[in-house]
Design a protein around this motif. Structure first.
Motif, PDB file in Angstrom:
ATOM      1  N   LEU A   1       0.853  -1.186   0.000  1.00 21.91           N
ATOM      2  CA  LEU A   1       0.000   0.000   0.000  1.00 21.91           C
ATOM      3  C   LEU A   1       0.893   1.241   0.000  1.00 21.91           C
ATOM      4  O   LEU A   1       1.761   1.398   0.863  1.00 21.91           O
ATOM      5  CB  LEU A   1      -0.913  -0.004   1.225  1.00 21.91           C
ATOM      6  N   ASN A   2       0.695   2.100  -0.997  1.00 22.93           N
ATOM      7  CA  ASN A   2       1.411   3.375  -1.066  1.00 22.93           C
ATOM      8  C   ASN A   2       0.508   4.337  -1.835  1.00 22.93           C
ATOM      9  O   ASN A   2      -0.681   4.085  -1.957  1.00 22.93           O
ATOM     10  CB  ASN A   2       2.791   3.201  -1.718  1.00 22.93           C
ATOM     11  N   ASN A   3       1.010   5.403  -2.348  1.00 26.96           N
ATOM     12  CA  ASN A   3       0.176   6.380  -3.055  1.00 26.96           C
ATOM     13  C   ASN A   3      -0.021   6.027  -4.532  1.00 26.96           C
ATOM     14  O   ASN A   3      -0.339   6.895  -5.332  1.00 26.96           O
ATOM     15  CB  ASN A   3       0.776   7.781  -2.920  1.00 26.96           C
ATOM     16  N   THR A   4       0.172   4.767  -4.895  1.00 22.63           N
ATOM     17  CA  THR A   4      -0.006   4.313  -6.271  1.00 22.63           C
ATOM     18  C   THR A   4      -1.362   3.642  -6.416  1.00 22.63           C
ATOM     19  O   THR A   4      -1.720   2.776  -5.618  1.00 22.63           O
ATOM     20  CB  THR A   4       1.106   3.308  -6.653  1.00 22.63           C
ATOM     21  N   ASP A   5      -2.121   4.031  -7.447  1.00 20.16           N
ATOM     22  CA  ASP A   5      -3.398   3.384  -7.731  1.00 20.16           C
ATOM     23  C   ASP A   5      -3.155   2.113  -8.530  1.00 20.16           C
ATOM     24  O   ASP A   5      -2.191   2.015  -9.291  1.00 20.16           O
ATOM     25  CB  ASP A   5      -4.321   4.328  -8.510  1.00 20.16           C
ATOM     26  N   LEU A   6      -4.029   1.120  -8.349  1.00 18.55           N
ATOM     27  CA  LEU A   6      -3.893  -0.165  -9.025  1.00 18.55           C
ATOM     28  C   LEU A   6      -5.140  -0.471  -9.843  1.00 18.55           C
ATOM     29  O   LEU A   6      -6.250  -0.146  -9.428  1.00 18.55           O
ATOM     30  CB  LEU A   6      -3.703  -1.295  -8.005  1.00 18.55           C
ATOM     31  N   THR A   7      -4.962  -1.129 -10.977  1.00 17.85           N
ATOM     32  CA  THR A   7      -6.064  -1.691 -11.756  1.00 17.85           C
ATOM     33  C   THR A   7      -5.717  -3.154 -11.946  1.00 17.85           C
ATOM     34  O   THR A   7      -4.897  -3.500 -12.803  1.00 17.85           O
ATOM     35  CB  THR A   7      -6.228  -0.972 -13.102  1.00 17.85           C
TER      36      THR A   7
ATOM     37  N   THR B   1      -6.154   3.765  -4.594  1.00 18.56           N
ATOM     38  CA  THR B   1      -7.417   3.256  -5.115  1.00 18.56           C
ATOM     39  C   THR B   1      -7.136   2.002  -5.937  1.00 18.56           C
ATOM     40  O   THR B   1      -6.239   1.993  -6.773  1.00 18.56           O
ATOM     41  CB  THR B   1      -8.127   4.313  -5.976  1.00 18.56           C
ATOM     42  N   ILE B   2      -7.910   0.949  -5.663  1.00 15.60           N
ATOM     43  CA  ILE B   2      -7.787  -0.305  -6.408  1.00 15.60           C
ATOM     44  C   ILE B   2      -9.064  -0.461  -7.233  1.00 15.60           C
ATOM     45  O   ILE B   2     -10.168  -0.486  -6.686  1.00 15.60           O
ATOM     46  CB  ILE B   2      -7.624  -1.513  -5.476  1.00 15.60           C
ATOM     47  N   CYS B   3      -8.905  -0.543  -8.553  1.00 16.83           N
ATOM     48  CA  CYS B   3     -10.040  -0.692  -9.468  1.00 16.83           C
ATOM     49  C   CYS B   3      -9.946  -2.030 -10.192  1.00 16.83           C
ATOM     50  O   CYS B   3      -8.846  -2.543 -10.416  1.00 16.83           O
ATOM     51  CB  CYS B   3     -10.062   0.447 -10.489  1.00 16.83           C
ATOM     52  N   PRO B   4     -11.094  -2.594 -10.577  1.00 14.71           N
ATOM     53  CA  PRO B   4     -11.080  -3.889 -11.268  1.00 14.71           C
ATOM     54  C   PRO B   4     -10.547  -3.771 -12.696  1.00 14.71           C
ATOM     55  O   PRO B   4     -10.864  -2.833 -13.414  1.00 14.71           O
ATOM     56  CB  PRO B   4     -12.553  -4.312 -11.255  1.00 14.71           C
ATOM     57  N   ALA B   5      -9.743  -4.757 -13.085  1.00 18.37           N
ATOM     58  CA  ALA B   5      -9.215  -4.808 -14.445  1.00 18.37           C
ATOM     59  C   ALA B   5     -10.215  -5.461 -15.396  1.00 18.37           C
ATOM     60  O   ALA B   5     -10.064  -5.357 -16.608  1.00 18.37           O
ATOM     61  CB  ALA B   5      -7.897  -5.585 -14.462  1.00 18.37           C
ATOM     62  N   THR B   6     -11.229  -6.116 -14.850  1.00 22.27           N
ATOM     63  CA  THR B   6     -12.243  -6.796 -15.646  1.00 22.27           C
ATOM     64  C   THR B   6     -13.513  -5.947 -15.671  1.00 22.27           C
ATOM     65  O   THR B   6     -13.989  -5.530 -14.613  1.00 22.27           O
ATOM     66  CB  THR B   6     -12.565  -8.172 -15.029  1.00 22.27           C
TER      67      THR B   6
ATOM     68  N   GLN C   1     -16.272  -5.827  -9.571  1.00 24.74           N
ATOM     69  CA  GLN C   1     -15.933  -4.952  -8.454  1.00 24.74           C
ATOM     70  C   GLN C   1     -14.842  -5.604  -7.609  1.00 24.74           C
ATOM     71  O   GLN C   1     -14.698  -6.831  -7.587  1.00 24.74           O
ATOM     72  CB  GLN C   1     -17.167  -4.640  -7.617  1.00 24.74           C
ATOM     73  N   ILE C   2     -14.092  -4.776  -6.940  1.00 21.95           N
ATOM     74  CA  ILE C   2     -12.985  -5.250  -6.108  1.00 21.95           C
ATOM     75  C   ILE C   2     -13.517  -5.781  -4.779  1.00 21.95           C
ATOM     76  O   ILE C   2     -14.402  -5.196  -4.160  1.00 21.95           O
ATOM     77  CB  ILE C   2     -11.973  -4.112  -5.843  1.00 21.95           C
ATOM     78  N   ALA C   3     -12.943  -6.900  -4.356  1.00 21.22           N
ATOM     79  CA  ALA C   3     -13.170  -7.451  -3.020  1.00 21.22           C
ATOM     80  C   ALA C   3     -11.804  -7.674  -2.386  1.00 21.22           C
ATOM     81  O   ALA C   3     -10.874  -8.155  -3.053  1.00 21.22           O
ATOM     82  CB  ALA C   3     -13.947  -8.756  -3.085  1.00 21.22           C
ATOM     83  N   LEU C   4     -11.666  -7.298  -1.131  1.00 20.36           N
ATOM     84  CA  LEU C   4     -10.442  -7.536  -0.365  1.00 20.36           C
ATOM     85  C   LEU C   4     -10.750  -8.543   0.728  1.00 20.36           C
ATOM     86  O   LEU C   4     -11.643  -8.321   1.548  1.00 20.36           O
ATOM     87  CB  LEU C   4      -9.930  -6.248   0.277  1.00 20.36           C
ATOM     88  N   ASN C   5     -10.032  -9.643   0.726  1.00 19.81           N
ATOM     89  CA  ASN C   5     -10.140 -10.637   1.781  1.00 19.81           C
ATOM     90  C   ASN C   5      -8.955 -10.399   2.712  1.00 19.81           C
ATOM     91  O   ASN C   5      -7.841 -10.824   2.414  1.00 19.81           O
ATOM     92  CB  ASN C   5     -10.115 -12.042   1.178  1.00 19.81           C
ATOM     93  N   ILE C   6      -9.196  -9.694   3.801  1.00 26.03           N
ATOM     94  CA  ILE C   6      -8.123  -9.342   4.733  1.00 26.03           C
ATOM     95  C   ILE C   6      -7.856 -10.568   5.599  1.00 26.03           C
ATOM     96  O   ILE C   6      -8.696 -10.980   6.397  1.00 26.03           O
ATOM     97  CB  ILE C   6      -8.496  -8.101   5.563  1.00 26.03           C
ATOM     98  N   LEU C   7      -6.674 -11.162   5.404  1.00 26.10           N
ATOM     99  CA  LEU C   7      -6.335 -12.439   6.034  1.00 26.10           C
ATOM    100  C   LEU C   7      -5.929 -12.283   7.495  1.00 26.10           C
ATOM    101  O   LEU C   7      -6.260 -13.109   8.330  1.00 26.10           O
ATOM    102  CB  LEU C   7      -5.204 -13.115   5.247  1.00 26.10           C
TER     103      LEU C   7
ATOM    104  N   THR D   1     -20.632   2.188  -9.078  1.00 29.56           N
ATOM    105  CA  THR D   1     -20.546   1.816 -10.490  1.00 29.56           C
ATOM    106  C   THR D   1     -19.102   1.635 -10.971  1.00 29.56           C
ATOM    107  O   THR D   1     -18.867   0.956 -11.969  1.00 29.56           O
ATOM    108  CB  THR D   1     -21.250   2.850 -11.383  1.00 29.56           C
ATOM    109  N   SER D   2     -18.131   2.204 -10.278  1.00 29.84           N
ATOM    110  CA  SER D   2     -16.730   2.034 -10.682  1.00 29.84           C
ATOM    111  C   SER D   2     -16.188   0.671 -10.266  1.00 29.84           C
ATOM    112  O   SER D   2     -15.254   0.159 -10.872  1.00 29.84           O
ATOM    113  CB  SER D   2     -15.856   3.134 -10.071  1.00 29.84           C
ATOM    114  N   GLY D   3     -16.742   0.097  -9.190  1.00 29.94           N
ATOM    115  CA  GLY D   3     -16.234  -1.161  -8.652  1.00 29.94           C
ATOM    116  C   GLY D   3     -14.947  -1.006  -7.860  1.00 29.94           C
ATOM    117  O   GLY D   3     -14.362  -1.976  -7.398  1.00 29.94           O
ATOM    118  N   CYS D   4     -14.497   0.233  -7.665  1.00 36.37           N
ATOM    119  CA  CYS D   4     -13.213   0.506  -6.999  1.00 36.37           C
ATOM    120  C   CYS D   4     -13.371   0.589  -5.481  1.00 36.37           C
ATOM    121  O   CYS D   4     -14.451   0.888  -4.972  1.00 36.37           O
ATOM    122  CB  CYS D   4     -12.644   1.835  -7.489  1.00 36.37           C
ATOM    123  N   LEU D   5     -12.276   0.361  -4.787  1.00 35.71           N
ATOM    124  CA  LEU D   5     -12.163   0.622  -3.357  1.00 35.71           C
ATOM    125  C   LEU D   5     -10.979   1.559  -3.147  1.00 35.71           C
ATOM    126  O   LEU D   5      -9.941   1.391  -3.783  1.00 35.71           O
ATOM    127  CB  LEU D   5     -11.924  -0.662  -2.564  1.00 35.71           C
TER     128      LEU D   5
END
Length: 184
Positions: A25-31, A55-60, A64-70, A113-117
């Motif tokens: 996790l840093n200041n970089t957004d992910l797709t 921000t994490i956005c779906p590539a598909t 929508q993005i789901a995070l499974n925090i282990l 609607t973006s599916g992002c977190l």
């Protein structure tokens, strides 16, 4: 000699594990649609006086993005927040200090609607923890279902609250349907 080479290759293949992409996790957004997300410290304890938003956005498409925090080890006065959208101004899904241990799945909502977190991370000047580890995945967007009442006997008095006057022994007849706005 050949047997030794084959045995060596077989053992090498058995012991080889494949890991997906790992992100800190840093200041970089992910797709992305898969991978492992770690706190800014990665495999080490996180540092003091950090402030990151990503921000994490779906590539598909249509997902929508789901995070499974282990696991998590976030200390008092350190903050980890997850928002339902493309910025920290979107609705908050969870936000906590002193979060230790418990597994949690956080997923973008159907209204998003973006599916992002968006993830916000802030640490104070003392008491560092080990951080967190989460699996990233894309999930199919949940369908919004809007219920519609088309017939009521007796009639609905107030459509805002769907009030119906009934007495013991009265017969109630309802006919209902649903709208699916994503299928328009």
């Amino acid at each position: 000699m050949r047997k030794s080479v084959y045995l060596f290759l077989a053992l090498l293949l058995i012991n080889t594990t494949v890991q997906g992409q790992r992100y800190n996790l840093n200041n970089t957004d992910l797709t992305v649609c898969e991978g492992t997300l770690l706190d800014p410290g990665g495999a080490l304890d996180y540092a003091n006086n950090q402030r990151f938003t990503s921000t994490i956005c779906p590539a598909t498409p249509n997902s929508q993005i789901a995070l499974n925090i282990l696991w998590s080890d976030i200390r008092s006065n350190d903050l980890f927040c997850i928002y339902d959208g493309e910025s920290a101004g979107d609705p908050e899904l969870t936000c906590s200090t002193r979060w230790t241990g418990a597994r949690l799945i956080v997923q973008a909502t159907a209204e998003n609607t973006s599916g992002c977190l968006t993830l916000a991370w802030q640490t104070d000047a003392t008491d560092r923890g080990k951080g967190f580890e989460a699996e990233i995945e894309c999930r199919k967007i949940c369908q919004t279902v809007l219920p519609r009442l088309s017939l009521s006997t007796p009639e609905v008095r107030d459509s805002t609250f769907a009030d119906i006057d009934l007495c013991p022994g009265d017969l109630l007849t309802l006919r209902a349907g649903a709208e699916f706005p994503q299928n328009d």
